[in-house]
Design a protein around this motif. Structure first.
Motif, PDB file in Angstrom:
ATOM      1  N   THR A  82       1.235  -5.842  -0.598  1.00  0.00           N
ATOM      2  CA  THR A  82       1.946  -6.619  -1.617  1.00  0.00           C
ATOM      3  C   THR A  82       3.248  -7.182  -1.084  1.00  0.00           C
ATOM      4  OG1 THR A  82       0.981  -5.277  -3.373  1.00  0.00           O
ATOM      5  CG2 THR A  82       2.952  -6.529  -3.921  1.00  0.00           C
ATOM      6  N   GLY A  94       0.378 -12.810  -8.329  1.00  0.00           N
ATOM      7  CA  GLY A  94       0.476 -11.731  -9.301  1.00  0.00           C
ATOM      8  C   GLY A  94      -0.766 -11.611 -10.153  1.00  0.00           C
ATOM      9  N   SER A 105      -3.439 -10.046  -8.088  1.00  0.00           N
ATOM     10  CA  SER A 105      -3.189  -8.620  -7.906  1.00  0.00           C
ATOM     11  C   SER A 105      -3.610  -7.821  -9.128  1.00  0.00           C
ATOM     12  CB  SER A 105      -1.698  -8.393  -7.619  1.00  0.00           C
ATOM     13  OG  SER A 105      -1.397  -7.021  -7.486  1.00  0.00           O
ATOM     14  N   CYS A 122       2.642  -8.745  -9.528  1.00  0.00           N
ATOM     15  CA  CYS A 122       2.281  -8.135  -8.240  1.00  0.00           C
ATOM     16  C   CYS A 122       2.561  -6.639  -8.257  1.00  0.00           C
ATOM     17  CB  CYS A 122       3.061  -8.799  -7.106  1.00  0.00           C
ATOM     18  SG  CYS A 122       2.506 -10.460  -6.664  1.00  0.00           S
TER      19      CYS A 122
END
Length: 344
Positions: A182, A235, A238, A318
């Motif tokens: 990340t 994001g 994710s 994220c």
């Protein structure tokens, strides 16, 4: 005589129902694309465009009545006392232009860098007001914030809106596919925002001549728009997996780009769509770039806040997606190896 065995790789023909379903889906997709990109342009018109009228209250009232008769609901008028006040509103991007009756000789002040479409409308309005006044002498038109001589129609700025959105989406897709971790993905997105902003600003300003103003400010505006798009899509991916990329593409490409108002003006888009578009990265990014390039940053506050909010949202998404993966949450990317450590 030996009969050859059928190939193990032979695939049976698809059912006709699948063919028909695919055609229906493709037809729906192309229809949505057409509506998304053609509807704002086809329904574009002048409504509630903010302008200023400078002069005595009686003269302002007369102009207000005349404009309402010619274009009902076309303008949102702010009355000011003199030329300086009108110019200040234009420089701060609170209005797109002004009709000045305060100096004796009537004039129309436009800002083609804010919107060529609105500037042309005001120029035509000046001719109409002159004819209505019963005089053959045309009302003078002065451009307070003109576009560069190398791109007097603002074509480069308008055309550059789509590549900015695509650049942010492409960054998110490539970072998702090629980079693990990340923190590394976010760092890559922010780094690309810097280098991409510098590259795009250099092309638009020094090669195409479509931008004026400070190059670092223009590069920063473009970079912030790229960061807002790429981090948001990162994001979403994710948190939701590949579906997040699809959602991000729809929001940025099919909604944000057509409703950005970069080619005309947000107020010229139908209904609420222009105001809504300014809350998305493409619209806010286009407004911010116009402010840095032609108005010394005037009227940039709202756009900066919107873009910063999207950057923050992307970072939060994220973080949430990574923490959920680390806690054993459901991974929507089946078959993709997700390492749960943020700094992997």
């Amino acid at each position: 005589m030996n009969t050859p065995a059928p190939s193990a790789t032979a695939v049976p023909a698809s059912r006709w129902a699948l063919v028909a379903g695919t055609v229906v889906v493709l037809t729906a997709i192309v229809s949505v694309l057409l509506v998304a990109f053609a509807w704002p342009s086809a329904r574009s018109s002048v409504h509630d465009v903010p302008i200023a009228v400078a002069g005595p209250p009686t003269a302002v009232a007369q102009i207000r009545t005349a404009l309402e008769q010619r274009l009902p609901g076309g303008f949102e008028i702010t009355a000011v006392h003199d030329t300086a006040a009108a110019e200040q509103l234009i420089s701060n991007r609170q209005v797109y232009g002004a009709i000045d009756l305060s100096s004796g000789t009537p004039q129309v002040i436009v800002a083609s860098a804010a919107s060529t479409a609105v500037a042309q409308t005001l120029q035509a309005m000046a001719t109409g007001l002159s004819q209505a006044g019963g005089t053959s002498t045309p009302i003078a038109v002065r451009d307070l914030a003109a576009l560069p001589a190398d791109d007097p129609r603002g074509a480069g700025l308008a055309a550059g809106a789509l590549p900015l959105v695509m650049g942010g989406l492409l960054a998110a897709v490539l970072l998702t596919r090629l980079v693990h971790g990340t923190i590394r993905r976010v760092t890559g997105a922010l780094s690309f925002a810097v280098t991409g902003g510098m590259a795009v600003a250099a092309i638009l300003q020094y090669w195409l001549g479509s931008l004026s103003g400070s190059y670092p400010a223009n590069a920063g505006a473009i970079g912030l728009a790229i960061a807002a798009t790429s981090l948001t899509v990162l994001g979403l991916e994710s948190l939701l997996g590949y579906a997040g990329i699809g959602i991000g593409a729809v929001v940025m490409m099919l909604v944000g780009n057509p409703l950005s108002g970069t080619a005309t003006a947000p107020e010229m888009l139908p209904g609420w769509s222009g105001a809504f578009g300014q809350l998305l990265p493409p619209g806010a990014g286009g407004r911010l770039l116009r402010s840095t390039a032609f108005f010394d940053g005037g009227g940039a506050t709202h756009a900066v806040i919107v873009l910063a909010a999207w950057v923050a949202l992307g970072a939060v998404l994220c973080l949430v997606g990574t923490l959920r993966s680390a806690g054993g949450g459901h991974d929507s990317n089946a078959g993709v190896n997700r390492q749960p450590v943020m700094n992997r």
